[in-house]
Design a protein around this motif. Structure first.
Motif, PDB file in Angstrom:
ATOM      1  N   SER A 169       0.640   7.338 -16.976  1.00  0.00           N
ATOM      2  CA  SER A 169      -0.702   7.693 -16.619  1.00  0.00           C
ATOM      3  C   SER A 169      -1.104   7.659 -14.998  1.00  0.00           C
ATOM      4  O   SER A 169      -1.646   8.231 -14.560  1.00  0.00           O
ATOM      5  CB  SER A 169      -1.570   6.516 -17.130  1.00  0.00           C
ATOM      6  N   ILE A 170      -0.007   6.932 -14.028  1.00  0.00           N
ATOM      7  CA  ILE A 170      -0.365   6.807 -12.644  1.00  0.00           C
ATOM      8  C   ILE A 170       0.267   8.260 -12.118  1.00  0.00           C
ATOM      9  O   ILE A 170      -0.514   8.925 -11.431  1.00  0.00           O
ATOM     10  CB  ILE A 170       0.608   5.800 -12.038  1.00  0.00           C
ATOM     11  N   HIS A 201       0.033  11.190 -14.084  1.00  0.00           N
ATOM     12  CA  HIS A 201      -0.800  12.076 -14.225  1.00  0.00           C
ATOM     13  C   HIS A 201      -2.096  11.880 -13.461  1.00  0.00           C
ATOM     14  O   HIS A 201      -2.851  13.132 -13.063  1.00  0.00           O
ATOM     15  CB  HIS A 201      -1.158  11.789 -16.034  1.00  0.00           C
ATOM     16  N   GLY A 202      -2.532  10.843 -13.265  1.00  0.00           N
ATOM     17  CA  GLY A 202      -3.793  10.515 -12.340  1.00  0.00           C
ATOM     18  C   GLY A 202      -3.505  11.266 -10.983  1.00  0.00           C
ATOM     19  O   GLY A 202      -4.345  11.716 -10.500  1.00  0.00           O
ATOM     20  N   SER A 203      -2.303  10.964 -10.284  1.00  0.00           N
ATOM     21  CA  SER A 203      -2.033  11.669  -9.045  1.00  0.00           C
ATOM     22  C   SER A 203      -1.936  13.069  -9.189  1.00  0.00           C
ATOM     23  O   SER A 203      -2.735  13.855  -8.476  1.00  0.00           O
ATOM     24  CB  SER A 203      -0.798  11.119  -8.722  1.00  0.00           C
ATOM     25  N   LEU A 204      -1.181  13.872 -10.194  1.00  0.00           N
ATOM     26  CA  LEU A 204      -1.137  15.130 -10.231  1.00  0.00           C
ATOM     27  C   LEU A 204      -2.428  15.845 -10.697  1.00  0.00           C
ATOM     28  O   LEU A 204      -2.894  16.739 -10.121  1.00  0.00           O
ATOM     29  CB  LEU A 204       0.054  15.521 -11.409  1.00  0.00           C
ATOM     30  N   MET A 230      -2.580  20.863 -17.037  1.00  0.00           N
ATOM     31  CA  MET A 230      -1.777  19.543 -17.439  1.00  0.00           C
ATOM     32  C   MET A 230      -0.725  19.660 -18.476  1.00  0.00           C
ATOM     33  O   MET A 230       0.192  18.916 -18.492  1.00  0.00           O
ATOM     34  CB  MET A 230      -2.823  18.213 -17.563  1.00  0.00           C
ATOM     35  N   PHE A 273      -9.293  10.459 -17.729  1.00  0.00           N
ATOM     36  CA  PHE A 273      -8.662  10.376 -18.597  1.00  0.00           C
ATOM     37  C   PHE A 273      -9.073   9.252 -19.622  1.00  0.00           C
ATOM     38  O   PHE A 273      -9.957   8.581 -19.338  1.00  0.00           O
ATOM     39  CB  PHE A 273      -7.114  10.025 -18.220  1.00  0.00           C
ATOM     40  N   ASN A 280      -7.113   4.781 -15.292  1.00  0.00           N
ATOM     41  CA  ASN A 280      -5.694   4.797 -14.897  1.00  0.00           C
ATOM     42  C   ASN A 280      -5.808   4.549 -13.385  1.00  0.00           C
ATOM     43  O   ASN A 280      -5.434   5.652 -12.407  1.00  0.00           O
ATOM     44  CB  ASN A 280      -4.820   5.914 -15.211  1.00  0.00           C
ATOM     45  N   PHE A 319      -4.935   3.617  -9.689  1.00  0.00           N
ATOM     46  CA  PHE A 319      -3.627   3.366  -8.876  1.00  0.00           C
ATOM     47  C   PHE A 319      -3.702   2.024  -8.447  1.00  0.00           C
ATOM     48  O   PHE A 319      -4.477   1.202  -8.152  1.00  0.00           O
ATOM     49  CB  PHE A 319      -3.353   4.119  -7.513  1.00  0.00           C
ATOM     50  N   TYR A 363      -7.338   8.852  -1.800  1.00  0.00           N
ATOM     51  CA  TYR A 363      -5.974   9.134  -2.302  1.00  0.00           C
ATOM     52  C   TYR A 363      -6.066  10.844  -2.387  1.00  0.00           C
ATOM     53  O   TYR A 363      -5.444  11.775  -1.783  1.00  0.00           O
ATOM     54  CB  TYR A 363      -5.525   8.773  -3.643  1.00  0.00           C
TER      55      TYR A 363
END
Lengths: 299, 278
Positions: free
Chosen positions: A182-183, A185-188, B72, B110, B114, B116, B126
């Motif tokens: 999930s990290i 995916h969150g970043s992308l 995605m 999501f 989520n 970071f 970010y």
């Protein structure tokens, strides 16, 4: 006790007493315990024996003096300690970037469905199990003779790098795999590139695991004598290494040297040097555990 | 909710439905995972500054369709898309299109929050940082994003605290703020309240109404009441079984939410919303 009366309510229980632990259960439990005791007893015996035997020489002479054959009471292991630091330090500098790069490729880029990648994976695990003397032969052929590096710190470090690289790669991959998907995916999803995601999210989150694996691999390298015997580390060295292309000796080889000397004083010295090596190993493992706990708490 | 947020007029659902300007358009969309055709033939249009809900039983392909909008699905090995998806008339799957650019315009929240493992501030900063956005003052961007996500008042004194210390509902609003900080046009939400309690859910639903002033929102939800409460338009998907016994998803109908929930055109929609299956 006929089976016809099964519809009747059971009689009240008069006693809950059982047979207790059966003989078989007890024997099995003691067998397991024996396994543990054998391992511990031998370890404790080794440590006690080495410390008791080395005690008379466990003083500053070990790290202040150079080895000498004529005056055993003046001999020390300074050149071996410095050699170990040089060789293992260089090994760390080479193996960290190589191992991390290989692991990141396998974990983040390689398609696990492709047969080539599965073959590579399997072979890395096999490589981790190859005896170290085989790496010594490889290093002798490639680095010492093929590349003409001779019996130097650099040749030894490169050989030890090959030896621990599979372990480093496996440990790093496990650390990367522990970073939740999930990290990534969150970043992308925020428009970060794959490279940014790896450099800014995945690797920082995996650092404790990577560091732990790296230190444990290096502590294996510190104790290795076999491959270095082939790489010229056997020499009797009375000076500290002064560079990557310097001659060297390391602690395990120095110990091996003294143990095989007929004079009793040298055997005592060898025991004292083993204690020094064990202390260095323990310190490294303690540091690995400290790193792991510290970073785990922060996240 | 917050004093710092400028209290402009909030649009109502009726006002948002009065004008329809297409943003995303889907024509005969088919999605494959290797040989398995998960979604078969979806046609739909999503309006600007409207909230569109996608509802339907599990395995109906609504999340799969959502993940096509910001590419995605590219991350799933073996995933393949057929048909056309356009964003303001531009083909999202044209060879020259960079998925990174797509994801900047079309953000995503999501199912499970989520954040970071970094500070609250770094979470919000970010997106702008990785996109190298030309920003005069990053602090202002962070504050505005948190204000828009109705989180500023709760966290303004602890911006350097770990985002993981926040509650689940706060974490999800942080993820919405993080998404807003990149200044997208569309926000995709994949069951954003699935892991939240009713109070936190209500906060997110209120927030969506405010965000609809500026953003196009597409939300996937399992919760029919939620779709009825928050959305302007609703797309109903269902899972069907083909002759070979393979389950696949397809769109049954798409209309104004009120119509879907009071007078649906298709019997299957009526059966689902009245609780007869699913």
């Amino acid at each position: 006790m006929s089976a016809v009366q099964t519809t009747r309510a059971p009689e009240p229980v008069l006693s809950l007493a059982g047979k207790g632990e059966s003989v078989g259960d007890r024997v099995f439990r003691y067998l397991l315990l024996t396994g543990l005791v054998v391992a511990i007893v031998f370890l404790v015996t080794l440590i006690t024996f080495v410390i008791l035997r080395g005690l008379p020489r466990l003083d500053s002479r070990i790290w202040q003096n150079m080895p000498t054959l004529r005056k055993p009471e003046m001999a020390g292991a300074q050149s071996a300690i410095m050699g170990t630091i040089w060789v293992v330090g260089t090994t760390a500098l080479v193996s960290i970037p190589l191992g991390v790069a290989a692991a990141v490729y396998l974990e983040e880029f390689a398609n696990p469905k492709r047969r080539v990648n599965r073959l590579i994976e399997l072979n890395i695990q096999n490589l981790a199990a190859v005896p170290s003397i085989v790496y010594g032969i490889l290093g002798l052929g490639i680095f010492v003779r093929g590349m003409g590096l001779g019996f130097t710190v650099l040749a030894a470090a490169l050989t030890l790098t090959l030896l621990i690289l599979p372990t480093v790669i496996i440990a790093t991959r496990e650390a990367l795999r522990a970073v939740p998907q999930s990290i990534r995916h969150g970043s992308l999803a925020l428009g970060a590139t794959k490279l940014q995601t790896i450099m800014r999210q995945v690797l920082p989150a995996a650092i404790p695991g990577i560091a732990t694996g790296q230190i444990l691999a290096l502590s294996r390298a510190i104790g290795e004598a076999a491959p270095l015997l082939l790489l010229g580390g056997l020499a009797f060295v009375t000076f500290n290494p002064d560079g990557l292309l310097s001659d060297y000796t390391v602690l395990p080889i120095q110990i091996y040297n003294w143990i095989s000397n007929p004079k009793e004083e040298f055997r005592i010295l060898a025991s004292a040097t083993i204690v020094v090596l064990l202390v260095i190993l323990l310190a490294m493992n303690a540091f690995a555990i400290y790193l792991r706990n510290r970073f785990q708490k922060r996240i | 909710m917050t004093e710092t947020t400028s209290r402009v007029h909030l649009t109502t659902s009726a006002e948002r439905l009065a004008s329809f300007e297409p943003v995303l358009d889907v024509r005969s969309l088919h999605v494959f995972y290797d040989d398995f055709e998960a979604v078969r033939g979806v046609d739909a249009t999503f309006g600007r500054r409207q909230i569109t809900a996608m509802i339907g039983p599990s395995g109906c392909g609504k999340s799969t369709v959502l993940r096509c909008f910001n590419r995605m699905n590219d991350l799933v090995p073996g995933a393949r898309v057929e048909g056309t998806l356009t964003y303001h008339g531009m083909d999202l799957y044209a060879p020259e299109v960079d998925p990174i650019e797509v994801r900047r315009r079309i953000g995503m929240v999501f199912q499970k929050p989520n954040p970071f493992p970094k500070s609250i501030y770094d979470n919000i900063a970010y997106g702008p940082r990785v996109n190298k956005m030309k920003l005069n003052e990053l602090d202002d961007v962070v504050q505005q994003a948190l204000e828009k996500a109705a989180l500023w008042d709760e966290v303004k004194d602890q911006l350097d605290k770990s985002a993981l210390a926040l509650s689940g509902g706060q974490q999800q609003r942080l993820c919405i703020a993080r998404c807003i900080a990149v200044q997208p046009e569309v926000i995709l939400m994949d069951e954003p309240c699935a892991s939240l309690d009713p109070l936190a859910t209500a906060k997110i639903e209120d927030l969506m109404q405010e965000l609809a002033n500026d953003y196009t929102i597409i939300i996937v939800t399992h919760n029919m009441q939620q779709a009825a409460r928050v959305s302007d338009r609703t797309a109903f998907f269902t899972a069907e079984v083909d002759e070979a016994g393979v389950r696949y998803g397809r769109l049954i109908e798409m209309d104004d939410t009120q119509k879907i929930f009071t007078n649906p055109a298709d019997q299957r929609t009526e059966d689902y919303i009245s609780g007869r299956f699913g």
